[in-house]
Design a protein around this motif. Structure first.
Motif, mmCIF file in Angstrom:
data_model
loop_
_atom_site.group_PDB
_atom_site.id
_atom_site.type_symbol
_atom_site.label_atom_id
_atom_site.label_comp_id
_atom_site.label_asym_id
_atom_site.label_seq_id
_atom_site.Cartn_x
_atom_site.Cartn_y
_atom_site.Cartn_z
ATOM 1 N N LEU A 1 40.828 68.283 37.813
ATOM 2 C CA LEU A 1 39.772 68.152 36.795
ATOM 3 C C LEU A 1 39.877 66.809 36.062
ATOM 4 O O LEU A 1 38.873 66.138 35.803
ATOM 5 N N GLY A 2 41.127 66.416 35.751
ATOM 6 C CA GLY A 2 41.336 65.112 35.100
ATOM 7 C C GLY A 2 40.716 63.999 35.939
ATOM 8 O O GLY A 2 40.050 63.097 35.407
ATOM 9 N N CYS A 3 40.889 64.077 37.252
ATOM 10 C CA CYS A 3 40.355 63.041 38.161
ATOM 11 C C CYS A 3 38.831 63.080 38.195
ATOM 12 O O CYS A 3 38.174 62.032 38.174
ATOM 13 N N GLU A 4 38.286 64.283 38.266
ATOM 14 C CA GLU A 4 36.826 64.417 38.351
ATOM 15 C C GLU A 4 36.154 63.774 37.146
ATOM 16 O O GLU A 4 35.216 62.999 37.277
ATOM 17 N N ILE A 5 36.676 64.111 35.979
ATOM 18 C CA ILE A 5 36.004 63.648 34.759
ATOM 19 C C ILE A 5 36.242 62.158 34.528
ATOM 20 O O ILE A 5 35.309 61.419 34.204
ATOM 21 N N ALA A 6 37.476 61.714 34.727
ATOM 22 C CA ALA A 6 37.765 60.282 34.537
ATOM 23 C C ALA A 6 36.911 59.431 35.464
ATOM 24 O O ALA A 6 36.516 58.312 35.118
#
Ligand code: GCU
Length: 358
Positions: A293-298
């Motif tokens: 999720l961190g990767c998706e949003i960043a």
């Protein structure tokens, strides 16, 4: 199905922001994360002196292997640590992984050294405990910890051990930049777990790092803290691991929903450079879903540069590996570890992007 409401997360940038707006915002976020989470990295220029301890041919003549002692001095602070390096001899210059490892020298655990060399990469390895111990509960009694604090207590702005380890990674890059065997445009950082938290923070700050690899880093790493499974800030505080971060981070324990940041901010600081996050399926303490999720949003920040963040296109060769965007993500079966499988995927990510950039 993961039903976390992304709208409850602090926003990276305002709607309609340009690349220039982001660059100003990036400075604000760097300031915010130092203040609230990592503590402040010293700004003084650091002088790095190198003493080569040994150099020899290794891996059946395929690499030059060496050890060097770096002595780093800024203001009245001076500290030293050893670096082990290997550069493939078949290349004039090679891309290099700077690996902050749990082990000294060159063990087989955590790094398939010969395979990295055969892949056409060099590496430089540092052991985190050579920078400052990991004894927990605020023990800054050796290495950079002792040199910096000199016995005084930490104040709220001071950095923690993740900051110190990341700092040593950058000083290793200072040295690599002096070596003729190194492809200076393609110096990369890698770490696992607490040292994945470290490679992430190094990549966030040091714009010389071409690609940052963040393995099983969990809370305080690439995982969104809010609503994650497994570890939370109160666990760091309880276990004595709070000293990895600055003192203020503790104050967010059990108030994570109120934090003016979350870990997508740390990943986004790397834009427009490359980052690749890895998870292990059984690693619920770190929480693969929240790491992804961190990767998706960043990834939204890369769009401001006209680049892809995390793409949905799975790699043809590897299952559950999304390597084509500037934000890569891969999850493999098994446990918490920096395995050969992870390295093979990271090497593929690096190769693909280096080739496309050329
Ligand atoms: C503990 C800690 C994690 C950390 C890990 C490691 O499990 O809770 O935050 O990432 O150690 O570094 O191995």
């Amino acid at each position: 199905m993961y039903d976390f409401n992304k709208n409850t997360l602090p926003k990276l940038f305002k709607e309609g922001a340009s690349k220039e707006d982001w660059e100003a915002r990036r400075q604000e976020i760097l300031e915010l994360m130092q203040k609230e989470m990592y503590g402040y990295t010293p700004k003084e220029k650091c002088r790095v002196e190198a003493e080569v301890l040994e150099e020899k041919s290794e891996f059946a003549g395929k690499a030059l292997l060496g050890r060097v002692k770096l002595t780093c001095t800024f203001g009245s602070v001076s500290f030293s640590f050893p670096v082990t390096y290997a550069f493939p001899v078949k290349n004039e210059i090679s891309p290099v992984f700077v690996h902050i490892n749990f082990r000294p020298l060159m063990p087989d655990q955590y790094m398939p050294a010969e395979e990295i060399i055969d892949g056409g990469f060099g590496f430089a390895q540092i052991c985190y405990k050579d920078i400052v111990n990991d004894n927990l509960n605020g023990d800054f009694s050796d290495g950079l910890g002792l040199a910096y604090f000199n016995g005084r207590g930490r104040n709220e702005d001071d950095w923690g051990k993740v900051g110190m380890w990341a700092y040593a990674l950058s000083r290793t890059i200072d040295y690599l930049e002096t070596r003729k065997e190194v492809d200076k445009k393609h110096i990369m950082a890698i770490g696992h777990s607490r040292l994945g938290k470290t490679s992430l923070w190094a990549g966030a700050q040091d714009e010389r790092i071409y690609a940052t690899f963040v393995n099983d880093s969990g809370a305080g790493g690439s995982a969104i803290t809010r609503d994650k499974e497994g570890e939370h800030i109160h666990h760091f505080a309880k276990s004595g691991m709070w000293d990895w971060f600055g003192e203020r981070y503790k104050s967010w324990a059990n108030r994570e929903d109120e934090m003016p940041f979350d870990q997508h901010f740390a990943i986004a600081l790397i834009a427009p450079r490359l980052v690749c996050v890895g998870s292990a399926e059984n690693d619920t303490w770190a929480d693969p879903k929240s790491e992804k999720l961190g990767c998706e949003i960043a990834g939204e920040v890369w769009a401001l540069y006209g680049k892809d963040g995390l793409t949905e296109k799975c790699d043809e060769e590897f299952e559950n590996a999304y390597l084509s965007g500037c934000v890569g993500y891969q999850v493999r079966t098994g446990d918490h570890y920096l395995s050969r499988t992870d390295w093979i995927r990271y090497m593929k990510f690096a190769k693909m992007h280096i080739e496309t950039d050329a």
